[in-house]
Design a protein around this motif. Sequence first.
Motif, PDB file in Angstrom:
ATOM      1  N   GLU A  23       0.908  -1.068   0.024  1.00 49.91           N
ATOM      2  CA  GLU A  23       0.017  -0.223  -0.029  1.00 49.91           C
ATOM      3  C   GLU A  23       0.961   1.466  -0.128  1.00 49.91           C
ATOM      4  OE1 GLU A  23      -2.310  -0.463   3.474  1.00 49.91           O
ATOM      5  OE2 GLU A  23      -3.503  -2.150   2.797  1.00 49.91           O
ATOM      6  N   GLN A  24       2.208   1.247   0.005  1.00 50.52           N
ATOM      7  CA  GLN A  24       2.983   2.095   0.027  1.00 50.52           C
ATOM      8  C   GLN A  24       3.471   2.546  -1.450  1.00 50.52           C
ATOM      9  OE1 GLN A  24       6.297   1.389   2.290  1.00 50.52           O
ATOM     10  NE2 GLN A  24       5.095   1.338   4.509  1.00 50.52           N
ATOM     11  N   VAL A  25       4.067   3.903  -1.365  1.00 51.05           N
ATOM     12  CA  VAL A  25       4.651   4.399  -2.732  1.00 51.05           C
ATOM     13  C   VAL A  25       5.997   4.132  -2.227  1.00 51.05           C
ATOM     14  CG1 VAL A  25       5.309   6.342  -4.094  1.00 51.05           C
ATOM     15  CG2 VAL A  25       2.978   5.716  -3.368  1.00 51.05           C
ATOM     16  N   SER A  26       6.863   3.217  -3.039  1.00 51.77           N
ATOM     17  CA  SER A  26       8.399   3.056  -2.738  1.00 51.77           C
ATOM     18  C   SER A  26       8.970   4.394  -2.722  1.00 51.77           C
ATOM     19  CB  SER A  26       8.959   1.965  -3.721  1.00 51.77           C
ATOM     20  OG  SER A  26      10.227   1.858  -3.442  1.00 51.77           O
ATOM     21  N   ASN A  27       9.892   4.383  -1.611  1.00 47.94           N
ATOM     22  CA  ASN A  27      10.664   5.594  -1.572  1.00 47.94           C
ATOM     23  C   ASN A  27      12.047   5.281  -2.338  1.00 47.94           C
ATOM     24  OD1 ASN A  27      12.493   7.629  -0.972  1.00 47.94           O
ATOM     25  ND2 ASN A  27      11.710   7.976   1.063  1.00 47.94           N
ATOM     26  N   LYS A  28      12.344   5.767  -3.515  1.00 49.01           N
ATOM     27  CA  LYS A  28      13.472   5.262  -4.433  1.00 49.01           C
ATOM     28  C   LYS A  28      14.718   6.139  -3.939  1.00 49.01           C
ATOM     29  CE  LYS A  28      11.480   2.182  -6.809  1.00 49.01           C
ATOM     30  NZ  LYS A  28      12.055   0.492  -6.340  1.00 49.01           N
ATOM     31  N   ALA A  29      14.228   7.125  -3.292  1.00 49.75           N
ATOM     32  CA  ALA A  29      15.579   8.437  -3.196  1.00 49.75           C
ATOM     33  C   ALA A  29      16.656   7.691  -2.659  1.00 49.75           C
ATOM     34  CB  ALA A  29      15.097   9.275  -2.486  1.00 49.75           C
ATOM     35  N   GLY A  30      17.729   7.975  -3.345  1.00 47.68           N
ATOM     36  CA  GLY A  30      19.146   7.697  -2.717  1.00 47.68           C
ATOM     37  C   GLY A  30      19.572   8.759  -1.903  1.00 47.68           C
ATOM     38  N   ILE A  31      20.509   8.626  -1.036  1.00 48.84           N
ATOM     39  CA  ILE A  31      20.769   9.716  -0.146  1.00 48.84           C
ATOM     40  C   ILE A  31      22.137  10.134  -0.343  1.00 48.84           C
ATOM     41  CG2 ILE A  31      20.920  10.692   2.311  1.00 48.84           C
ATOM     42  CD1 ILE A  31      18.756   8.825   3.022  1.00 48.84           C
ATOM     43  N   GLU A  32      22.626  11.328  -0.571  1.00 48.44           N
ATOM     44  CA  GLU A  32      23.786  11.765  -0.501  1.00 48.44           C
ATOM     45  C   GLU A  32      24.049  13.164   0.026  1.00 48.44           C
ATOM     46  OE1 GLU A  32      27.943  12.515  -3.142  1.00 48.44           O
ATOM     47  OE2 GLU A  32      26.174  11.589  -3.979  1.00 48.44           O
ATOM     48  N   GLU A  33      25.028  13.641   1.089  1.00 49.62           N
ATOM     49  CA  GLU A  33      25.110  14.731   1.462  1.00 49.62           C
ATOM     50  C   GLU A  33      25.399  15.751   0.514  1.00 49.62           C
ATOM     51  OE1 GLU A  33      28.474  14.721   4.288  1.00 49.62           O
ATOM     52  OE2 GLU A  33      27.751  16.452   5.601  1.00 49.62           O
ATOM     53  N   ASN A  34      24.662  16.882   0.903  1.00 50.04           N
ATOM     54  CA  ASN A  34      25.083  18.425   0.117  1.00 50.04           C
ATOM     55  C   ASN A  34      24.317  17.976  -1.350  1.00 50.04           C
ATOM     56  OD1 ASN A  34      25.735  19.520   2.334  1.00 50.04           O
ATOM     57  ND2 ASN A  34      27.920  18.840   2.058  1.00 50.04           N
ATOM     58  N   SER A  35      23.501  17.039  -1.646  1.00 50.56           N
ATOM     59  CA  SER A  35      23.319  16.783  -3.121  1.00 50.56           C
ATOM     60  C   SER A  35      21.818  17.278  -3.497  1.00 50.56           C
ATOM     61  CB  SER A  35      23.323  15.407  -3.545  1.00 50.56           C
ATOM     62  OG  SER A  35      24.754  14.971  -3.657  1.00 50.56           O
TER      63      SER A  35
ATOM     64  N   GLY B   4      22.386   5.792   0.268  1.00 49.12           N
ATOM     65  CA  GLY B   4      21.714   4.845   0.453  1.00 49.12           C
ATOM     66  C   GLY B   4      20.009   5.301   0.243  1.00 49.12           C
ATOM     67  N   THR B   5      18.946   4.590   0.973  1.00 54.29           N
ATOM     68  CA  THR B   5      17.700   4.896   0.848  1.00 54.29           C
ATOM     69  C   THR B   5      16.939   4.832   2.178  1.00 54.29           C
ATOM     70  OG1 THR B   5      17.877   3.737  -1.371  1.00 54.29           O
ATOM     71  CG2 THR B   5      15.649   3.968  -0.523  1.00 54.29           C
ATOM     72  N   PRO B   6      16.265   5.740   2.359  1.00 53.76           N
ATOM     73  CA  PRO B   6      15.698   6.112   3.848  1.00 53.76           C
ATOM     74  C   PRO B   6      15.364   4.788   4.579  1.00 53.76           C
ATOM     75  CG  PRO B   6      14.942   7.892   2.733  1.00 53.76           C
ATOM     76  CD  PRO B   6      15.802   6.785   1.465  1.00 53.76           C
ATOM     77  N   TYR B   7      14.419   3.858   4.034  1.00 53.36           N
ATOM     78  CA  TYR B   7      14.054   2.847   4.769  1.00 53.36           C
ATOM     79  C   TYR B   7      15.098   1.961   5.231  1.00 53.36           C
ATOM     80  CZ  TYR B   7       8.967   4.264   3.737  1.00 53.36           C
ATOM     81  OH  TYR B   7       7.655   4.275   3.830  1.00 53.36           O
ATOM     82  N   TYR B   8      16.209   1.856   4.428  1.00 51.89           N
ATOM     83  CA  TYR B   8      17.152   0.573   4.558  1.00 51.89           C
ATOM     84  C   TYR B   8      18.310   1.240   5.013  1.00 51.89           C
ATOM     85  CZ  TYR B   8      13.332  -1.174   1.596  1.00 51.89           C
ATOM     86  OH  TYR B   8      11.994  -1.490   1.357  1.00 51.89           O
TER      87      TYR B   8
END
Length: 581
Positions: A45-57, A304-308
């Motif tokens: 039921e969720q929309v997958s959070n695909k965002a990768g994380i990198e500082e200052n990007s 990375g990706t928030p959930y993981y």
Amino acid sequence: MGNVCCRDDSRQQRGYLLNIIVDEIDTSPNPEASKPPESKVLLSEQVSNKAGIEENSAQIENNKCAYSEVHQEPEQQQQQAVVLKEEQYKNSNILQSQKITTEKIKAEIMKSSQEVDSKSKKRIKLGFDIFVKQKEGSIGQHYNFGKVLGQGAFGKVWKVTHKTTGLIRAIKQIKKSSIIKEEEERLFSEMNILKNLDHPHIVKLFELYQDENNYYLVTEYLSGGELFDRIKKMSSFSESIAADYIRQILLATLHCHEQNIVHRDLKPENIIFISEDPQSQLKVIDFGTSRKFDHQKAMSKRLGTPYYIAPEVLGHSYTEKCDIWSCGVILYILLCGYPPFVGKTENQILEKVKLGKFTFDPDDWDTVSKEAKDFITKLLRMDANQRLSAKQALEDPWLVKYTPSTQINKKVLNNLRQFQAETILKQALMSYMVTQMSTQKEIQDLQKEFQRLDVNNDGFLSKDELLKGYLQIQTDNKLVEDEVERILEMIDINRSGQIDFSEFCMAAMNQEKLLSVQRVEQAFKIFDQNGDGFISKKELEAIMGDLGDDVWNQILTDCDNNGDGQISYEEFVKMLKNKKL
């Protein structure tokens, strides 16, 4: 290179995901982010959070490439008359029904020793990676481009067919004008990492092309869809299925960590099934955020990706155990259908991750065993030093309980014993045929046998592991040790001191099947690049890299019967046919 792919409007049509350019986003609150409720929400039921994380990007457009077409691996064409028919050992199937006899082993060891002693052959390293290199020129000369499987700002993903072999592959076409220098560097970094990873549960890279306008990354075509999609469809899995999936992911992770490689973005979207078969194996993809690490120096870049993502990654100081945290989150989701850390915004999710507190709601977890919950807890320890390593995780009692049988297939051991490839060219050709010309079905058939022998789960077969395997069918320790020494000398063509997965497949595969008339003809056509009916030094080097005059002269000594300085098709076939070579 990494997480960004082109995505079709319809999420349901995603059949397979090939990730090339990294999706790097800021960790600050994003008003446009998907907003799952604080309480548990099924991933279906969720929309997958695909965002990768990198500082200052800044947030980059999500261009996930959705593969909408499900590919059925074409049936292997009917095998024709085989190249090794006359010279193949007469008793190729003997180990299916009876133990190897001491006399046979002694005779073979003596015969092999005499052959090696009679020829002072030059030995060179012939790893599978020598065939994976950047090439220039028209990729259209080698591949027929089929359907566009996805596209976005950076380029397109194509389903293609290799013109000579007929094998289906995937090509990511990346426009040079659309990527910045840093992304270009990641592309080559991922290629260099992936080309050196040879494992049943890691996507295989074949080659990288470039022309004036584009880069082309050629990988195997995985048609079974993402683990994420199966989670959405199933909501949760039985413990046995969840254990099977996480074990395959951990095997890939351990193989990386043993080579000082950290993935840094393990998640269900980056884990793909080879086919739609319910029993299909998994492969880890997207090494765009991966890197080599130093055990003496912590990493600091936030990816990375928030959930993981692991809490220590958010704190700018982490080790390869960030991958283990991600595995813990994946297993949690597999067993209940929702992640352990949730929030209405991306920032809220990250705050929950930093705290690292999670629960097992009785409504969803009462039917799950205490052992499974204990295992998850050990994977999600806040203190990375106390968290399990990949090796320790694979030895956990809960996972071991669901580990497949370790009964060794005697026929496979017999194939290893009978493998013969004394010449440099034959070693190279057989390695090429296995790594570049075999179907997924052929390789998958050998995968479980490899893992049964790989007792320590590191993705390599050591001398000790081979000894343990052969001692199951032969009790004479000295004889088995001599036999294993001979096998290692013959099969370990990259001279690493152990047998990697491709080397195992090269020797364990039925040689009549590997060296069929059809495959031999195809291999000759690939090496004979100008189509004149001969293989020259230049043509061989185009595939194998610089050989040097001494190696080329050795190849000519072994194969060039008429002394014309090149290798004809007849000489090519004779070299492969004759086991004495």
